[in-house]
Write a protein that holds these residues in place. Sequence first.
Motif, PDB file in Angstrom:
ATOM      1  N   ARG A  54       0.811  -1.222   0.000  1.00 38.37           N
ATOM      2  CA  ARG A  54       0.000   0.000   0.000  1.00 38.37           C
ATOM      3  C   ARG A  54       0.843   1.269   0.000  1.00 38.37           C
ATOM      4  O   ARG A  54       0.415   2.302  -0.536  1.00 38.37           O
ATOM      5  CB  ARG A  54      -0.986   0.000   1.157  1.00 38.37           C
ATOM      6  CG  ARG A  54      -0.354  -0.028   2.536  1.00 38.37           C
ATOM      7  CD  ARG A  54      -1.419  -0.158   3.613  1.00 38.37           C
ATOM      8  NE  ARG A  54      -2.299   1.014   3.643  1.00 38.37           N
ATOM      9  CZ  ARG A  54      -3.395   1.079   4.380  1.00 38.37           C
ATOM     10  NH1 ARG A  54      -3.783   0.037   5.097  1.00 38.37           N
ATOM     11  NH2 ARG A  54      -4.141   2.168   4.388  1.00 38.37           N
ATOM     12  N   ALA A  55       2.039   1.204   0.557  1.00 36.14           N
ATOM     13  CA  ALA A  55       2.897   2.387   0.578  1.00 36.14           C
ATOM     14  C   ALA A  55       3.465   2.696  -0.803  1.00 36.14           C
ATOM     15  O   ALA A  55       3.954   3.807  -1.041  1.00 36.14           O
ATOM     16  CB  ALA A  55       4.030   2.190   1.575  1.00 36.14           C
ATOM     17  N   GLU A  56       3.415   1.722  -1.724  1.00 34.37           N
ATOM     18  CA  GLU A  56       4.002   1.910  -3.054  1.00 34.37           C
ATOM     19  C   GLU A  56       2.949   2.167  -4.133  1.00 34.37           C
ATOM     20  O   GLU A  56       3.281   2.356  -5.295  1.00 34.37           O
ATOM     21  CB  GLU A  56       4.808   0.662  -3.429  1.00 34.37           C
ATOM     22  CG  GLU A  56       5.938   0.361  -2.459  1.00 34.37           C
ATOM     23  CD  GLU A  56       6.494  -1.033  -2.632  1.00 34.37           C
ATOM     24  OE1 GLU A  56       7.726  -1.150  -2.806  1.00 34.37           O
ATOM     25  OE2 GLU A  56       5.721  -2.018  -2.591  1.00 34.37           O
ATOM     26  N   SER A  77      -8.130   4.572   3.611  1.00 42.62           N
ATOM     27  CA  SER A  77      -7.304   4.780   2.416  1.00 42.62           C
ATOM     28  C   SER A  77      -7.789   3.914   1.266  1.00 42.62           C
ATOM     29  O   SER A  77      -8.091   2.733   1.440  1.00 42.62           O
ATOM     30  CB  SER A  77      -5.839   4.452   2.716  1.00 42.62           C
ATOM     31  OG  SER A  77      -5.059   4.490   1.538  1.00 42.62           O
ATOM     32  N   ILE A  78      -7.861   4.525   0.085  1.00 39.47           N
ATOM     33  CA  ILE A  78      -8.245   3.786  -1.120  1.00 39.47           C
ATOM     34  C   ILE A  78      -7.145   2.811  -1.540  1.00 39.47           C
ATOM     35  O   ILE A  78      -7.363   1.912  -2.358  1.00 39.47           O
ATOM     36  CB  ILE A  78      -8.558   4.780  -2.270  1.00 39.47           C
ATOM     37  CG1 ILE A  78      -9.336   4.082  -3.390  1.00 39.47           C
ATOM     38  CG2 ILE A  78      -7.266   5.394  -2.809  1.00 39.47           C
ATOM     39  CD1 ILE A  78     -10.707   3.634  -2.987  1.00 39.47           C
ATOM     40  N   LYS A  79      -5.946   2.982  -0.952  1.00 42.41           N
ATOM     41  CA  LYS A  79      -4.807   2.119  -1.289  1.00 42.41           C
ATOM     42  C   LYS A  79      -4.757   0.853  -0.434  1.00 42.41           C
ATOM     43  O   LYS A  79      -3.847   0.041  -0.566  1.00 42.41           O
ATOM     44  CB  LYS A  79      -3.500   2.907  -1.142  1.00 42.41           C
ATOM     45  CG  LYS A  79      -3.400   4.073  -2.119  1.00 42.41           C
ATOM     46  CD  LYS A  79      -2.045   4.747  -2.067  1.00 42.41           C
ATOM     47  CE  LYS A  79      -1.879   5.576  -0.819  1.00 42.41           C
ATOM     48  NZ  LYS A  79      -0.617   6.348  -0.825  1.00 42.41           N
ATOM     49  N   SER A  80      -5.738   0.699   0.435  1.00 42.46           N
ATOM     50  CA  SER A  80      -5.782  -0.491   1.285  1.00 42.46           C
ATOM     51  C   SER A  80      -5.938  -1.752   0.440  1.00 42.46           C
ATOM     52  O   SER A  80      -6.589  -1.748  -0.616  1.00 42.46           O
ATOM     53  CB  SER A  80      -6.949  -0.382   2.266  1.00 42.46           C
ATOM     54  OG  SER A  80      -7.144  -1.601   2.944  1.00 42.46           O
ATOM     55  N   GLY A  81      -5.395  -2.822   0.920  1.00 41.43           N
ATOM     56  CA  GLY A  81      -5.449  -4.078   0.186  1.00 41.43           C
ATOM     57  C   GLY A  81      -6.832  -4.683   0.072  1.00 41.43           C
ATOM     58  O   GLY A  81      -7.047  -5.596  -0.724  1.00 41.43           O
ATOM     59  N   VAL A  82      -7.800  -4.180   0.822  1.00 43.25           N
ATOM     60  CA  VAL A  82      -9.149  -4.730   0.738  1.00 43.25           C
ATOM     61  C   VAL A  82      -9.916  -4.152  -0.452  1.00 43.25           C
ATOM     62  O   VAL A  82     -10.991  -4.653  -0.786  1.00 43.25           O
ATOM     63  CB  VAL A  82      -9.945  -4.495   2.041  1.00 43.25           C
ATOM     64  CG1 VAL A  82      -9.252  -5.132   3.219  1.00 43.25           C
ATOM     65  CG2 VAL A  82     -10.164  -3.005   2.270  1.00 43.25           C
TER      66      VAL A  82
END
Length: 206
Positions: A54-56, A77-82
């Motif tokens: 998610r940080a990348e 966060s929209i970058k979450s793995g879910v």
Amino acid sequence: MKVSVLDIHGKDTGRKVELSEDVFGVEVNDHAVYLDVKQHLANKRQGTHKAKERAEITGSTRKIKKQKGTGTARAGSIKSGVFRGGGRMFGPRPRNYSFKLNKGLKKVARRSALSTQANEKNILVVEDFNFEVPNTKNFISVLQALGLENKKSLFVLGESNNNVYLSSRNLKRAKTITNSGLSTYEVLNANKVVLLESSLEGINQI
């Protein structure tokens, strides 16, 4: 253990050689074989696998919905793995898969592998041969004479021979190595192990 010496035409030369019982007649240590083969396969792995976390991931850092009152799980966060398109959770990272084994254990494993092939009558001893120039057809003729054209075979040379090596390089079922490069995996992966006479002295010392 005495084995007949064949020529490259597959005929018995009338000579026999003694295979050392310390190498070809030992009690098979299955666990040592397992560890040595596992190490061989692990060392071949590149370990370059990588997934973005998610940080990348490129995306907004805005909180996508309010914390309470939506009736659904909180999300920041929209970058979450879910979420689709988010970072991979606990994804693979580059790593080195190799590990160390003691020399004594590797020696036991190699001898166990050779003993296994000897017990199953998969060891052939062939007198030394050479080609004037690299020629795959000539090597195929040797395989046919020995009845190995449709089998996986491992040819063990006493010393490096470029003409023989290059003649066998294009053949999927045949492999040529020197006795110093003998490994447990290569021995067990072959249907037949072909030892050239000049390789026996080195093999008896592994």
